[in-house]
Design an enzyme around this catalytic site. Structure first.
Site, PDB file in Angstrom:
ATOM      1  N   CYS A 169     -14.326  52.920 -20.986  1.00 51.67           N
ATOM      2  CA  CYS A 169     -14.842  54.293 -21.018  1.00 51.67           C
ATOM      3  C   CYS A 169     -13.809  55.235 -21.635  1.00 51.67           C
ATOM      4  CB  CYS A 169     -15.225  54.760 -19.617  1.00 51.67           C
ATOM      5  SG  CYS A 169     -16.606  53.838 -18.919  1.00 51.67           S
ATOM      6  N   ALA A 170     -12.546  55.045 -21.308  1.00 50.29           N
ATOM      7  CA  ALA A 170     -11.481  55.860 -21.880  1.00 50.29           C
ATOM      8  C   ALA A 170     -11.439  55.691 -23.393  1.00 50.29           C
ATOM      9  CB  ALA A 170     -10.132  55.487 -21.260  1.00 50.29           C
TER      10      ALA A 170
END
Length: 155
Positions: A46-47
């Site tokens: 997600c980062a």
């Protein structure tokens, strides 16, 4: 609920983002919107997904596209995460409460896990969905593929 598809009208929403601003999809009429759904903040993939949006922000806006990174995380968490990742331009709306409501309206909420699919949804200038892609949760979306889709609709 069925998954949103190209040709559908994108459900409007009003969500609080990482900066505590209200984000309404309908406020972006006249621009394309990339709804980049990510399951949970503070996770590696997600980062990377959000950093890809930030790194390509100028190109996205040059294609008349507003990128939004949406997840079920509460906005204080998204704010701390954005600062940690140095996300300065991309807005990160929170679909926290009612929990996953907007993801559910798009057919992207995974009720068993309590988070959304990893997905990209492109909404055109009139509020119509023109492209949807759902990815396996562990897979990083290819930002070049997203940019290619946006360029195709930019002609």
């Amino acid at each position: 609920m069925r998954i949103i598809a190209a040709g559908d009208t994108a459900p409007d929403f009003s969500l609080t983002d990482n900066r505590q601003d209200t984000i309404k999809l309908s406020d972006y009429r006249g621009k394309r919107v990339l709804l980049s759904w990510h399951p949970l903040a503070w996770t590696r993939v997600c980062a990377e997904q959000m950093k890809n949006l930030e790194e390509n922000f100028a190109e996205l806006t040059g294609l008349n596209t507003v990128p939004l990174g949406i997840s079920v995380d509460p906005y204080p968490s998204k704010n701390a995460w954005a600062k940690e990742l140095k996300i300065a331009n991309v807005r990160l709306p929170s679909d926290f409460w009612p929990h996953g409501k907007v993801a559910g309206e798009y057919g992207l909420f995974r009720a068993e896990e309590g988070f959304s699919e990893r997905a990209n949804v492109v909404v055109d200038e009139t509020g119509k969905v023109v492209w949807v892609k759902i990815y396996p949760v562990p897979e990083l979306p290819d930002i070049q593929e997203v940019l290619a889709v946006l360029k195709k609709y930019n002609k």
